[in-house]
Design a protein around this motif. Structure first.
Motif, PDB file in Angstrom:
ATOM      1  N   THR A  91       0.833  -1.196   0.000  1.00 47.77           N
ATOM      2  CA  THR A  91       0.000   0.000   0.000  1.00 47.77           C
ATOM      3  C   THR A  91       0.869   1.247   0.000  1.00 47.77           C
ATOM      4  O   THR A  91       2.084   1.185   0.136  1.00 47.77           O
ATOM      5  N   ALA A  95      -0.851   3.991   4.953  1.00 48.01           N
ATOM      6  CA  ALA A  95      -2.124   3.303   4.767  1.00 48.01           C
ATOM      7  C   ALA A  95      -2.138   2.102   5.716  1.00 48.01           C
ATOM      8  O   ALA A  95      -1.096   1.533   6.022  1.00 48.01           O
ATOM      9  N   VAL A  97      -4.123  -1.741   6.845  1.00 49.16           N
ATOM     10  CA  VAL A  97      -4.853  -2.862   6.266  1.00 49.16           C
ATOM     11  C   VAL A  97      -5.882  -3.337   7.284  1.00 49.16           C
ATOM     12  O   VAL A  97      -5.652  -3.271   8.488  1.00 49.16           O
ATOM     13  N   VAL A 180      -6.829  -0.467   3.309  1.00 47.66           N
ATOM     14  CA  VAL A 180      -6.821  -1.489   2.261  1.00 47.66           C
ATOM     15  C   VAL A 180      -7.460  -2.755   2.819  1.00 47.66           C
ATOM     16  O   VAL A 180      -7.066  -3.238   3.888  1.00 47.66           O
TER      17      VAL A 180
END
Length: 197
Positions: A91, A95, A97, A180
């Motif tokens: 990513t 960012a 996950v 994400v």
């Protein structure tokens, strides 16, 4: 249940760089359970101040790039950290996950999990994760891997909240950073009537 969680965390296919247990003024045998793991698990004892203060105390000890907050009564799937790291490293910077989970109840860890107990994380178009998170609880922090820099920028958990600290942090992360989706479960959430967190 702490021992089960530690067995799961220390049995990952990709071992964590560091593991900390924050003891928020408990009166049980937490210190003894952690001591059995020697140098594999760090132990931080503090006066009872609530979950947010415990999380902030733990974050202050972290030196690795990413943080995986994990509750003591849940169970990580064996390759969870490997999957989370592989995803977050593809990513953009800062960012995080997020993933879904299985659910179960009882004191024993099931040998396998039924797909009907899978709770997928919220699905969102690019740029709409914050809106989807406002509509309903989108995922659990046990299924998240977050760059430490994100927590630092947000200033940690809100210690004024008596409940909902996790959801508050998830909303703040979704508003400020990109998330994400990892399309698979990474942990099993234990559903029980006892005190959580």
């Amino acid at each position: 249940l702490l021992e089960q969680a530690l067995v799961g965390l220390l049995g990952q296919t990709r071992l964590p760089d560091e593991v900390f247990v924050v003891d928020d003024g408990s009166e049980d045998d937490t210190a003894r359970v952690v001591a059995d793991y020697g140098d594999s698990v760090g132990y931080l004892a503090k006066a009872n101040g609530g979950k947010a203060s415990a999380l902030n105390a733990g974050l202050a000890q972290v030196s690795s790039d990413y943080v995986w907050v994990f509750d003591d009564d849940d169970w990580p799937l064996p390759d969870a950290l490997e999957q989370l790291i592989e995803t977050v490293e593809t990513t953009s910077e800062n960012a995080f996950v997020y993933s879904g989970c299985f659910t179960f109840s009882g004191s024993d860890i099931p040998y396998s999990f039924d797909e009907t107990t899978y709770r997928p994380p919220v699905w969102a178009e690019e740029g709409e994760l914050f809106l989807r998170a406002l509509e309903s609880f989108p995922f659990h922090q046990n299924g998240m891997l977050v760059p430490l820099a994100c927590y630092r920028k947000l200033g940690g958990y809100c210690e004024r909240l008596g409940r909902g600290q996790d959801y508050n942090m998830i909303l703040r992360l979704c508003r400020e950073f990109s998330g994400v989706r990892l399309n698979r479960p990474t942990f099993a959430l234990r559903e029980h009537a006892g005190v959580r967190g």
